[in-house]
Design a protein around this motif. Sequence first.
Motif, PDB file in Angstrom:
ATOM      1  N   TYR A   1       0.530   4.129  -2.754  1.00 45.92           N
ATOM      2  CA  TYR A   1       0.153   5.237  -2.649  1.00 45.92           C
ATOM      3  C   TYR A   1       1.086   6.649  -1.958  1.00 45.92           C
ATOM      4  O   TYR A   1       1.043   7.622  -1.705  1.00 45.92           O
ATOM      5  CB  TYR A   1      -0.873   5.295  -1.318  1.00 45.92           C
TER       6      TYR A   1
ATOM      7  N   GLN B   1       0.755  -1.187   0.023  1.00 46.49           N
ATOM      8  CA  GLN B   1       0.145   0.056  -0.117  1.00 46.49           C
ATOM      9  C   GLN B   1       0.711   1.268  -0.155  1.00 46.49           C
ATOM     10  O   GLN B   1       0.518   2.353  -0.792  1.00 46.49           O
ATOM     11  CB  GLN B   1      -0.954   0.030   1.062  1.00 46.49           C
TER      12      GLN B   1
ATOM     13  N   SER C   1      -5.456   0.324   8.673  1.00 46.91           N
ATOM     14  CA  SER C   1      -6.207  -0.117   7.657  1.00 46.91           C
ATOM     15  C   SER C   1      -6.022  -1.394   7.263  1.00 46.91           C
ATOM     16  O   SER C   1      -6.966  -2.415   7.020  1.00 46.91           O
ATOM     17  CB  SER C   1      -5.948   0.859   6.535  1.00 46.91           C
ATOM     18  N   GLN C   2      -4.461  -1.807   7.101  1.00 51.64           N
ATOM     19  CA  GLN C   2      -4.415  -3.198   6.807  1.00 51.64           C
ATOM     20  C   GLN C   2      -4.628  -4.235   7.931  1.00 51.64           C
ATOM     21  O   GLN C   2      -5.223  -5.240   7.535  1.00 51.64           O
ATOM     22  CB  GLN C   2      -2.945  -3.348   6.428  1.00 51.64           C
TER      23      GLN C   2
ATOM     24  N   VAL D   1      -2.105   3.822   7.376  1.00 53.95           N
ATOM     25  CA  VAL D   1      -2.128   2.702   6.260  1.00 53.95           C
ATOM     26  C   VAL D   1      -1.788   1.443   7.243  1.00 53.95           C
ATOM     27  O   VAL D   1      -2.770   0.357   6.842  1.00 53.95           O
ATOM     28  CB  VAL D   1      -0.855   2.857   5.382  1.00 53.95           C
TER      29      VAL D   1
END
Length: 120
Positions: free
Chosen positions: A75, A71, A98-99, A95
């Motif tokens: 990004y 990611q 989120s993962q 990040v």
Amino acid sequence: MDQSQDAAESDDSGPKTESTESDLLSAARQMDDDAWVAFVDRYARLIAHWILRKGVPIHAVPDILQAVLIQVAAYLPGFHKDGRKGSFRRWLRVVTDSQIADFRRRAGRQPVAEGGSEAL
């Protein structure tokens, strides 16, 4: 926070300046191999620490870490510092979180196997 947590959350790659980190991020944005090696060296332990602090089983850490790095690679070109100290680490933490959430969603959909020693 105790000293061990302080040590785990700091990066022990030696003194770094804001411009050194910016240079690393700029090179990583360009998908420079050496920059990615340096990026992983600098941040993998910190990311793994965040993952474990969220109660994720240790066996899942490498998969989540890999997902975070994928990611970040995708990004990072769109990341822009907001001028505040630590803005990249805050973004990296988002990040990572989120993962972790994605991992938990996937794990919740997996059937739970029943163990046992009886043969059919």
